[in-house]
Scaffold this motif. Structure first.
Motif, short mmCIF file in Angstrom:
data_model
loop_
_atom_site.label_atom_id
_atom_site.label_comp_id
_atom_site.label_asym_id
_atom_site.label_seq_id
_atom_site.Cartn_x
_atom_site.Cartn_y
_atom_site.Cartn_z
N HIS A 3 0.82 -1.22 0.00
CA HIS A 3 0.00 0.00 0.00
C HIS A 3 0.85 1.27 0.00
CE1 HIS A 3 1.04 -0.66 4.14
NE2 HIS A 3 0.69 0.58 4.43
N GLU A 8 7.93 5.67 -1.13
CA GLU A 8 7.70 5.49 0.31
C GLU A 8 8.35 4.21 0.82
OE1 GLU A 8 3.45 7.87 0.78
OE2 GLU A 8 3.48 5.76 0.21
N SER B 37 2.17 8.27 3.50
CA SER B 37 1.06 7.35 3.79
C SER B 37 1.36 6.63 5.09
CB SER B 37 0.94 6.31 2.69
OG SER B 37 1.05 6.91 1.45
N GLN B 38 0.28 6.25 5.79
CA GLN B 38 0.52 5.55 7.04
C GLN B 38 1.03 4.15 6.76
OE1 GLN B 38 -3.33 6.78 8.22
NE2 GLN B 38 -2.55 7.73 10.07
N ILE B 39 1.99 3.72 7.57
CA ILE B 39 2.63 2.43 7.32
C ILE B 39 1.63 1.29 7.55
CG2 ILE B 39 4.43 0.86 8.14
CD1 ILE B 39 6.16 3.34 8.62
N VAL B 40 0.84 1.42 8.63
CA VAL B 40 -0.23 0.44 8.85
C VAL B 40 -1.52 1.05 8.30
CG1 VAL B 40 -1.56 -0.76 10.60
CG2 VAL B 40 0.88 -0.43 10.93
N PRO B 41 -2.15 0.39 7.32
CA PRO B 41 -3.37 0.98 6.73
C PRO B 41 -4.46 1.14 7.80
CG PRO B 41 -2.64 -0.96 5.51
CD PRO B 41 -1.82 -0.91 6.74
#
Lengths: 135, 332
Positions: A3, A8, B37-41
């Motif tokens: 994701h 990133e 983006s957050q590493i853990v969704p």
């Protein structure tokens, strides 16, 4: 990580170290250009080819300037030009103080480097130049 | 000291982004947005069902805390009220001319030191006090209803109640003094039991919340096992990993907590209306009002609701952190 974008993913070790994003943003982009992923910066892993994934993994491994780098067939899935670039990347890292150990079947790759060699042949580990025996 | 450096190093500016739904977070000024983006969704941690459960828990906790606070406020107001008064009761059966006796006793009381005001209550007043229990009936006038004199005490220099009582019994027949001490102790007892009950309910709600968060943390970690492995691989320590998870749980706690607290606040706002709706007869209503006051929460009460949200959010965060540490230990 699926994701996160290529950028990133590669920046992850620096993020984990607690570094400020503005400090390393350019380094990550430069490195991605160097390994030939300049046009895939915003792509997600599932859209990358095997070779691209491998290069992204290498970029992620070297971005944090580790003390020791173990590379298992780093040029296996890439074309010779990119392979040479990766090799130069490892040489540069080595110059900056990283110990690099590369496992490869590619004799050509070995020939390009002035580096100590360990040969594994028929279960025996030998130090020095390869003894290629004709069968 | 690690706790202090934790607070110092916490990504506070991006906290807002963690609390708001993703759509709104994207519109924040850059400074407040999470760096990447957050590493853990987020979706893998705080699903809708979990949010609803935490919101309900907060709602119950707020109702309990607000209710206990309300009882406490109205009881202390009442205690305050009756502590500044004593009541003199005149038995009508032993007196021919009760009105005359009322005047005499009132005059006597007014002369006593420490008495601020003497208020003789008419027969009508006495009847009105009995109205919630006996109804408005003409028969009351035929009954020998005791007559009352309310005596307001000067609280800066309170009188010696006992000597007044002795003087009254010496000078008049059938006159008793009630200093409401029995009532006060009873009210205090009720308040204390309500508070204890409230604390028990709060403890249960907290325990249930902790249990839910522990189980949610475990399942979130199982879902994100691969991510944890990659993080370990790139050199993340347990503190970093737990922070990635706990920020989602903090966001969940704040979001769900706010929903629950706002629902509770609305309930309290509607309380006077609900009381009259549920009140039934005038007796029930009088009793409820005595316990809860007019059913309105004051500013302190709403502050208590806000505090509940903070506690719930902190509980979610700390529980998930400890949960992550515990699970990581089993991975090692």
């Amino acid at each position: 990580m699926d994701h996160l974008t290529t950028w990133e993913n590669v920046a992850l070790p620096l993020r984990v170290m607690g570094r400020n994003e503005s400090d390393y943003a350019d380094d990550v982009t430069d490195l991605l250009h160097w390994v030939g992923l300049g046009n895939r910066i915003h792509a997600y892993p599932e859209t990358l080819s095997g070779g691209e994934k491998q290069r992204a993994a290498i970029a992620r491994a070297v971005i944090g300037r580790p003390e020791l780098l173990l590379a298992d067939e780093p040029t296996g899935n890439v074309d010779p030009a990119i392979g040479n670039r990766l090799l130069r990347l490892f040489v540069e890292l080595n110059r900056l103080g990283t110990s690099v150990i590369i496992a490869t079947h590619d004799y050509g790759l070995m020939e390009q480097l002035e580096a100590p060699r360990l040969m594994l042949q028929e279960g025996q580990l030998q130090v020095g130049a390869p003894q290629i025996t004709a069968r | 000291m690690t706790f202090l450096s934790d607070i110092k190093d916490y990504p506070w500016t991006s906290l807002l982004a963690g609390v708001l739904p993703a759509r709104l977070a994207a519109r924040l000024p850059k400074r407040f947005r999470a760096p990447s983006s957050q590493i853990v969704p987020p979706a893998s941690v705080a699903g809708r069902a979990l949010t609803i459960v935490i919101a309900i828990m907060t709602f119950l906790a707020c109702l309990t805390a607000g209710g206990v606070y309300m009882v406490h406020q109205s009881a202390s107001a009442w205690v305050d009220d009756i502590a500044s008064e004593v009541t003199i009761e005149l038995n009508p059966l032993e007196t021919a001319d009760i009105e005359k006796k009322m005047t005499l006793v009132a005059l006597f009381l007014a002369k006593q030191p420490g008495v601020a005001r003497v208020k003789p209550m008419s027969a009508d007043d006495s009847a009105k006090l009995l109205e919630p229990w006996l109804g408005s009936t003409a028969a009351l006038s035929a009954l020998p209803v005791p007559r009352l004199i309310a005596v307001e005490i000067d609280r800066s220099e309170p009188p010696d109640i006992e000597s007044i009582q002795n003087a009254l019994t010496q000078n008049f027949e059938g006159v008793t003094l009630d200093d409401h001490r029995r009532w006060q102790s009873e009210i205090k007892l009720i308040t204390r039991s309500t508070a204890l009950g409230g604390i028990a309910v709060l403890a249960l709600v907290a325990a249930a919340t902790i249990a839910v968060i522990v189980s949610a943390t475990r399942s979130a970690m199982a879902t994100n096992r691969e991510i944890i492995e990659v993080l370990h691989f790139v050199g993340a320590n347990d503190r970093f990993i737990s922070r990635e998870f706990e920020q989602h749980f903090l966001g969940l706690g704040v979001r769900a907590g706010l929903v629950g607290a706002i629902a509770a606040a609305v309930t309290f706002l509607l309380m006077p209306f609900l009381l009259s709706l549920l009140g039934g007869g005038s007796v029930t209503e009088a009793e409820t009002r005595r316990l809860l006051g007019n059913g309105e929460l004051d500013l302190g009460g709403y502050f208590l609701l806000a505090l509940t949200v903070v506690v719930v959010a902190a509980l979610c965060m700390v529980t998930s952190r400890l949960g992550v540490f515990r699970v990581l230990k089993t991975y090692a």
